[in-house]
Design a protein around this motif. Structure first.
Motif, PDB file in Angstrom:
ATOM      1  N   GLU A  14     -14.808   9.101  -9.206  1.00 46.65           N
ATOM      2  CA  GLU A  14     -13.716   9.860  -9.814  1.00 46.65           C
ATOM      3  C   GLU A  14     -14.188  10.494 -11.107  1.00 46.65           C
ATOM      4  O   GLU A  14     -15.058   9.946 -11.796  1.00 46.65           O
ATOM      5  CB  GLU A  14     -12.518   8.940 -10.115  1.00 46.65           C
ATOM      6  CG  GLU A  14     -11.794   8.441  -8.866  1.00 46.65           C
ATOM      7  CD  GLU A  14     -10.784   7.339  -9.186  1.00 46.65           C
ATOM      8  OE1 GLU A  14     -11.136   6.400  -9.912  1.00 46.65           O
ATOM      9  OE2 GLU A  14      -9.650   7.413  -8.690  1.00 46.65           O
ATOM     10  N   GLY A  55      -2.931  -2.461  -5.033  1.00 49.98           N
ATOM     11  CA  GLY A  55      -3.315  -3.418  -6.075  1.00 49.98           C
ATOM     12  C   GLY A  55      -4.762  -3.851  -6.138  1.00 49.98           C
ATOM     13  O   GLY A  55      -5.603  -3.248  -6.782  1.00 49.98           O
ATOM     14  N   SER A  56      -5.056  -4.933  -5.418  1.00 48.71           N
ATOM     15  CA  SER A  56      -6.375  -5.518  -5.531  1.00 48.71           C
ATOM     16  C   SER A  56      -7.408  -4.771  -4.689  1.00 48.71           C
ATOM     17  O   SER A  56      -8.563  -4.653  -5.066  1.00 48.71           O
ATOM     18  CB  SER A  56      -6.293  -6.987  -5.100  1.00 48.71           C
ATOM     19  OG  SER A  56      -7.544  -7.612  -5.192  1.00 48.71           O
ATOM     20  N   ARG A  57      -6.986  -4.237  -3.527  1.00 46.63           N
ATOM     21  CA  ARG A  57      -7.941  -3.694  -2.578  1.00 46.63           C
ATOM     22  C   ARG A  57      -8.378  -2.267  -2.905  1.00 46.63           C
ATOM     23  O   ARG A  57      -9.512  -1.885  -2.665  1.00 46.63           O
ATOM     24  CB  ARG A  57      -7.326  -3.722  -1.174  1.00 46.63           C
ATOM     25  CG  ARG A  57      -8.351  -3.541  -0.115  1.00 46.63           C
ATOM     26  CD  ARG A  57      -7.887  -3.884   1.290  1.00 46.63           C
ATOM     27  NE  ARG A  57      -9.055  -3.952   2.136  1.00 46.63           N
ATOM     28  CZ  ARG A  57      -9.647  -2.886   2.691  1.00 46.63           C
ATOM     29  NH1 ARG A  57      -9.144  -1.692   2.498  1.00 46.63           N
ATOM     30  NH2 ARG A  57     -10.745  -3.031   3.412  1.00 46.63           N
ATOM     31  N   SER A  58      -7.456  -1.481  -3.490  1.00 51.83           N
ATOM     32  CA  SER A  58      -7.742  -0.068  -3.706  1.00 51.83           C
ATOM     33  C   SER A  58      -8.898   0.128  -4.677  1.00 51.83           C
ATOM     34  O   SER A  58      -9.059  -0.624  -5.634  1.00 51.83           O
ATOM     35  CB  SER A  58      -6.496   0.618  -4.275  1.00 51.83           C
ATOM     36  OG  SER A  58      -6.794   1.949  -4.628  1.00 51.83           O
ATOM     37  N   LEU A  59      -9.684   1.197  -4.450  1.00 46.80           N
ATOM     38  CA  LEU A  59     -10.775   1.517  -5.371  1.00 46.80           C
ATOM     39  C   LEU A  59     -10.336   2.523  -6.425  1.00 46.80           C
ATOM     40  O   LEU A  59     -11.067   2.799  -7.369  1.00 46.80           O
ATOM     41  CB  LEU A  59     -11.972   2.114  -4.612  1.00 46.80           C
ATOM     42  CG  LEU A  59     -12.584   1.245  -3.515  1.00 46.80           C
ATOM     43  CD1 LEU A  59     -13.863   1.895  -2.984  1.00 46.80           C
ATOM     44  CD2 LEU A  59     -12.901  -0.161  -4.032  1.00 46.80           C
ATOM     45  N   ARG A  60      -9.144   3.067  -6.247  1.00 47.78           N
ATOM     46  CA  ARG A  60      -8.704   4.142  -7.141  1.00 47.78           C
ATOM     47  C   ARG A  60      -8.341   3.623  -8.521  1.00 47.78           C
ATOM     48  O   ARG A  60      -7.910   2.476  -8.667  1.00 47.78           O
ATOM     49  CB  ARG A  60      -7.472   4.838  -6.568  1.00 47.78           C
ATOM     50  CG  ARG A  60      -7.733   5.533  -5.271  1.00 47.78           C
ATOM     51  CD  ARG A  60      -6.683   6.589  -5.021  1.00 47.78           C
ATOM     52  NE  ARG A  60      -6.794   7.095  -3.665  1.00 47.78           N
ATOM     53  CZ  ARG A  60      -5.789   7.146  -2.804  1.00 47.78           C
ATOM     54  NH1 ARG A  60      -4.599   6.742  -3.180  1.00 47.78           N
ATOM     55  NH2 ARG A  60      -5.985   7.602  -1.590  1.00 47.78           N
ATOM     56  N   ILE A  61      -8.467   4.473  -9.523  1.00 45.24           N
ATOM     57  CA  ILE A  61      -8.079   4.053 -10.864  1.00 45.24           C
ATOM     58  C   ILE A  61      -6.574   3.803 -10.943  1.00 45.24           C
ATOM     59  O   ILE A  61      -6.121   2.905 -11.626  1.00 45.24           O
ATOM     60  CB  ILE A  61      -8.532   5.049 -11.957  1.00 45.24           C
ATOM     61  CG1 ILE A  61      -8.319   4.392 -13.320  1.00 45.24           C
ATOM     62  CG2 ILE A  61      -7.819   6.390 -11.852  1.00 45.24           C
ATOM     63  CD1 ILE A  61      -9.138   4.950 -14.434  1.00 45.24           C
ATOM     64  N   ARG A 102     -16.063   7.734 -13.239  1.00 46.50           N
ATOM     65  CA  ARG A 102     -15.722   6.367 -12.852  1.00 46.50           C
ATOM     66  C   ARG A 102     -16.189   6.192 -11.422  1.00 46.50           C
ATOM     67  O   ARG A 102     -15.862   6.979 -10.547  1.00 46.50           O
ATOM     68  CB  ARG A 102     -14.218   6.124 -12.961  1.00 46.50           C
ATOM     69  CG  ARG A 102     -13.800   4.721 -12.512  1.00 46.50           C
ATOM     70  CD  ARG A 102     -12.285   4.536 -12.649  1.00 46.50           C
ATOM     71  NE  ARG A 102     -11.867   3.229 -12.174  1.00 46.50           N
ATOM     72  CZ  ARG A 102     -11.584   2.947 -10.902  1.00 46.50           C
ATOM     73  NH1 ARG A 102     -11.665   3.876  -9.979  1.00 46.50           N
ATOM     74  NH2 ARG A 102     -11.206   1.723 -10.559  1.00 46.50           N
ATOM     75  N   GLN A 109      -1.882   1.402  -8.416  1.00 44.42           N
ATOM     76  CA  GLN A 109      -0.479   1.027  -8.260  1.00 44.42           C
ATOM     77  C   GLN A 109       0.465   2.216  -8.399  1.00 44.42           C
ATOM     78  O   GLN A 109       1.676   2.028  -8.503  1.00 44.42           O
ATOM     79  CB  GLN A 109      -0.128  -0.091  -9.244  1.00 44.42           C
ATOM     80  CG  GLN A 109      -0.882  -1.377  -8.878  1.00 44.42           C
ATOM     81  CD  GLN A 109      -0.459  -2.565  -9.708  1.00 44.42           C
ATOM     82  OE1 GLN A 109      -0.829  -2.692 -10.862  1.00 44.42           O
ATOM     83  NE2 GLN A 109       0.323  -3.429  -9.107  1.00 44.42           N
ATOM     84  N   LEU A 167     -16.030   4.985  -4.259  1.00 44.22           N
ATOM     85  CA  LEU A 167     -15.196   6.097  -4.707  1.00 44.22           C
ATOM     86  C   LEU A 167     -15.731   6.598  -6.039  1.00 44.22           C
ATOM     87  O   LEU A 167     -15.991   5.800  -6.942  1.00 44.22           O
ATOM     88  CB  LEU A 167     -13.742   5.641  -4.877  1.00 44.22           C
ATOM     89  CG  LEU A 167     -12.748   6.717  -5.329  1.00 44.22           C
ATOM     90  CD1 LEU A 167     -12.557   7.754  -4.235  1.00 44.22           C
ATOM     91  CD2 LEU A 167     -11.406   6.096  -5.704  1.00 44.22           C
ATOM     92  N   SER A 174       0.815  -1.217   0.000  1.00 47.63           N
ATOM     93  CA  SER A 174       0.000   0.000   0.000  1.00 47.63           C
ATOM     94  C   SER A 174       0.847   1.264   0.000  1.00 47.63           C
ATOM     95  O   SER A 174       0.328   2.373   0.115  1.00 47.63           O
ATOM     96  CB  SER A 174      -0.999   0.027   1.155  1.00 47.63           C
ATOM     97  OG  SER A 174      -0.466  -0.541   2.292  1.00 47.63           O
TER      98      SER A 174
END
Lengths: 120, 451
Positions: free
Chosen positions: B362, A85-91, B387, A94, B360, A24
Motif C-alpha cells: 500500500e 480484523g485479524s486476518r486482513s492485510l489491509r491497513i 506499507r 475494520q 499486500l 469480514s
C-alpha cells in the motif's frame, strides 16, 4: 421532485456517515441533514452506486436498508474487509475509513451513474 | 430513573475514564465497561499461551484500584463488565485482592461463566449450527486449530447477580448491550417478555457501549466539537417505561446531539428492523430522537420481539502469522517508488524461497486506504508511506521478511526515511469463526466473592 435540490458538491454537503465492521463485512450508515436530503438519497444512493464506488475493495455484494424515521440508509458491504480484523492485510482492516470515503461521492456520480448492463 | 454510564469502549480505551466519570457524576448508579471486541479474544488467547492466568483484561484491575476511594467514601455505584474475557474467575480473584488490600469491605463480586463453549463445539463438529455463518464451511475444517469459542450470552445471569446483591459483576463474553439491559431489569422489575422495554434498554446499551463514539468521538463533524481533548463519557438516564435520555457529564468536551446519536445508532448494525441480541430482537424503525436540553437527547420508540433461540458464537482459530513494515518515501512519483520498493521486497523473498502466501503493498497518502475511490485531493502526492503486509503459515517466511525493510535505506529511492522504528513484529493471525449455538446448550454459572 428531487431536481430542485441545489446540490453541487459531494455527498458530504447533504449527509453525514459512520462505518463499522461485522466480521469480514463492513456497514456504512449515511444520514441526511434534512428531509429533502433523505428524499434525494433514497432515490440516488442505490446499492449499485455504492458497489461501483467501492469497486476497489472487491466487494461480493451490497445490501441496502432504509430508516425513514432517522433520514438514514444503512449499507452492508459484503466481503469488504478481506477477512476482517485479524486476518486482513489491509491497513484499514475494520473499515473505519469507509464513512469518510462515501461522503467523497460526487453529485454527478449520483445523478448520472448507470450500472453496466449485466451487473446484478 | 437510573443512571448508567460507560467508561470503556474497548480494550485500549482510557483507564482513567471510570474515576473521572464518577468524579463528575457521583450519583451514577451503574458503570458498564466493555473490553471485548472481535479481536480482543484473540489477544487474550495469545496472552494465555504465555501465562495460563492471563486470559482477561488486566487493565480492569487498574480501574478497580482507581475506584476504591469512591467505595470508601460510601459510593453505591455498581459495575457490570465483560473484562473477565477468557478467565473471569482469575479476573475476579485479582479484583478481590485489590479490594481486600484497600479494605473495601462489604462489597460483593459476582463471577459469571458459561459462555465458553469450545468443548461443546468439539463434541459435535458436524452440527450445522457450527458452520461458518459467512460462508457455510463446516467447523471440522478448523477444529484442530480452534483457540477460543464464546457464546454471546445475554442479560439474564447478570441480572440474577445484581438481584443477589452483587456490586461488581464480572463476566466473559456477553452481548454488549446486555451490560446495560441487566441493571434496567434488576431495578425496574421488567418481565423478560416486556420486549419493547428490553428493546429500549438494548438501544441504550448499543449507544453507550462504545464510550465517546456517541459523545462526539469519530463524529463526521468532529473538528467542530468543543474541547475535544476532554470528550466526556456517556450516561443514559433510563425511566421505568424504558424511555431514556442520553447525555454526558456537565463541563466535559464533545457533544451529545441528534447527529452524534444517529451516527452511533447506525454503527455496526445489519438489518435495522431485526437487530439480534440474546435478550430481544429489536427494531429501530420507529425510534424517535428529541432535544431535551444541552447535550441531552430523549430517545423513545424502539420496538422488540422475542430473541432468537440460538446465541451467536465468536470463535477464533490459528491461521498463520502476519507482519507489516513501513518506510516513508519523499520525492516526485512517491507512489510509484513505493510500489517498486514493495515489489523489490517480494522479489527478494521469492528468490530466497520464501514467497509469502499472501501479500499486500500500500502507498498510504496516495490513495491506498480506500482503494479506487475518487477524492477531491489535488495532484500526485510528493510523499507517502510504503506499507507492506504479508501473511504465511510458516514463521520462517516472516522472519526473513522482517529483515528486508532496512536494506532499502541504502539501495532504495533517494528520499527514503522513517526507518527508525525497528524490525517489523510478527503476530499470530487468529481467524474469525462466527457461528451459532442452541441456547439450551449454554448454561451460565454464577459464583460470589464477598470482600
Amino acid at each position: 421532485m428531487t431536481d430542485n435540490m441545489n446540490f453541487q458538491g459531494t455527498l458530504r454537503d447533504i449527509a453525514y456517515a459512520r462505518s463499522g465492521d461485522k466480521g469480514s463485512n463492513a456497514n456504512i450508515g449515511v444520514i441526511a441533514y434534512t428531509e429533502d436530503g433523505y428524499t434525494f438519497l433514497k432515490e440516488f444512493l442505490t446499492k449499485e452506486r455504492v458497489h461501483e464506488f467501492f469497486n476497489g475493495l472487491e466487494i461480493k455484494g451490497v445490501k441496502r436498508y432504509e430508516l425513514p424515521n432517522l433520514w438514514a440508509l444503512n449499507f452492508i458491504l459484503e466481503g469488504a474487509l478481506d477477512g476482517g480484523g485479524s486476518r486482513s492485510l489491509r491497513i484499514d482492516a475494520q473499515g473505519k475509513a469507509l464513512g469518510q470515503a462515501i461522503l467523497e461521492m460526487k453529485q454527478e456520480f449520483l445523478r448520472e451513474y448507470s450500472p453496466p448492463s449485466g451487473r446484478k | 430513573m437510573i443512571r448508567i454510564g460507560n467508561a470503556q469502549a474497548f480494550w485500549g480505551d482510557r483507564n482513567e475514564a471510570a474515576s473521572e466519570l464518577l468524579l463528575r457524576q457521583p450519583n451514577l448508579n451503574y458503570l458498564t465497561l466493555d473490553y471485548l471486541s472481535e479481536v480482543s479474544m484473540s489477544i487474550m488467547a495469545i496472552q494465555r499461551t504465555k501465562d495460563p492466568h492471563a486470559g482477561y483484561a488486566k487493565d480492569f484491575i487498574e480501574v478497580i484500584s482507581s475506584l476504591t476511594p469512591f467505595w470508601h467514601k460510601g459510593s453505591k455505584v455498581k459495575l457490570v463488565t465483560n473484562a473477565g474475557g477468557l478467565d473471569p474467575k482469575n479476573c475476579a480473584k485479582a479484583c478481590a485482592d485489590v479490594l481486600q488490600k484497600a479494605s473495601c469491605h462489604g462489597l460483593r463480586i459476582a463471577v459469571v461463566t458459561g459462555d465458553d463453549v469450545i468443548d461443546t463445539l468439539n463434541k459435535n463438529p458436524e452440527n450445522p449450527l457450527y458452520h461458518n455463518l459467512e460462508n457455510g464451511t463446516p467447523i471440522a475444517t478448523v477444529l484442530n486449530r480452534l483457540t477460543t469459542a464464546n457464546a454471546y450470552v445475554g442479560a439474564k445471569p447478570l441480572t440474577e447477580a445484581l438481584l443477589n446483591g452483587a456490586d461488581i459483576v464480572i463476566a466473559g463474553r456477553i452481548a454488549d448491550p446486555s451490560l446495560t439491559v441487566a441493571p434496567c431489569i434488576a431495578e425496574f422489575g421488567w418481565q423478560w417478555d416486556d420486549y419493547d422495554k428490553l428493546a429500549q434498554a438494548t438501544l441504550a446499551g448499543h449507544l453507550i457501549e462504545c464510550g465517546t463514539q456517541v459523545t462526539g468521538g469519530i463524529s463526521t463533524n468532529w473538528p467542530s466539537m468543543t474541547d475535544i481533548a476532554h470528550i466526556g463519557y456517556p450516561i443514559v438516564e433510563v425511566h421505568q417505561n424504558g424511555d431514556f435520555i442520553i447525555t454526558k457529564p456537565a463541563n466535559t468536551g464533545g457533544k451529545v446531539s441528534i447527529e452524534t446519536v444517529k451516527e452511533q445508532i447506525l454503527y455496526e448494525i445489519g438489518d435495522p428492523n431485526a437487530y439480534l441480541s440474546p435478550d430481544v430482537t429489536m427494531s429501530l424503525l420507529s425510534v424517535s430522537l428529541k432535544n431535551a436540553g444541552n447535550d441531552r437527547i430523549l430517545t423513545t420508540g424502539a420496538k422488540g420481539k422475542a430473541p432468537p433461540t440460538t446465541y451467536k458464537v465468536s470463535a477464533t482459530y490459528q491461521d498463520g502469522y502476519k507482519s507489516e513494515g513501513s518506510l516513508v518515501i519523499f520525492g516526485p512519483e512517491a507512489k510509484a517508488k513505493a510500489k517498486l520498493c514493495g515489489d523489490i521486497i517480494l522479489q527478494k523473498m521469492a528468490q530466497a524461497g520464501f514467497a509469502p502466501e499472501r501479500s499486500l503493498i500500500e502507498a498510504i497518502g496516495a490513495g491506498s486506504v480506500v482503494p479506487g475511490i475518487q477524492t477531491n485531493t489535488g495532484s500526485e502526492t510528493i510523499e507517502c508511506v510504503l506499507r507492506i503486509c504479508i501473511a504465511d503459515s510458516k514463521q520462517e517466511v516472516l522472519d526473513y521478511f522482517s529483515k528486508q525493510m532496512a536494506p532499502l535505506v541504502t539501495c532504495g529511492p533517494q528520499g527514503t526515511t522513517g526507518y527508525t522504528t525497528g524490525r517489523p513484529r510478527i503476530r499470530p493471525i487468529f481467524g474469525f469463526w462466527p457461528c451459532l449455538i442452541d441456547c439450551t446448550m449454554v448454561t451460565p454459572h454464577i459464583e460470589y466473592i464477598d470482600i
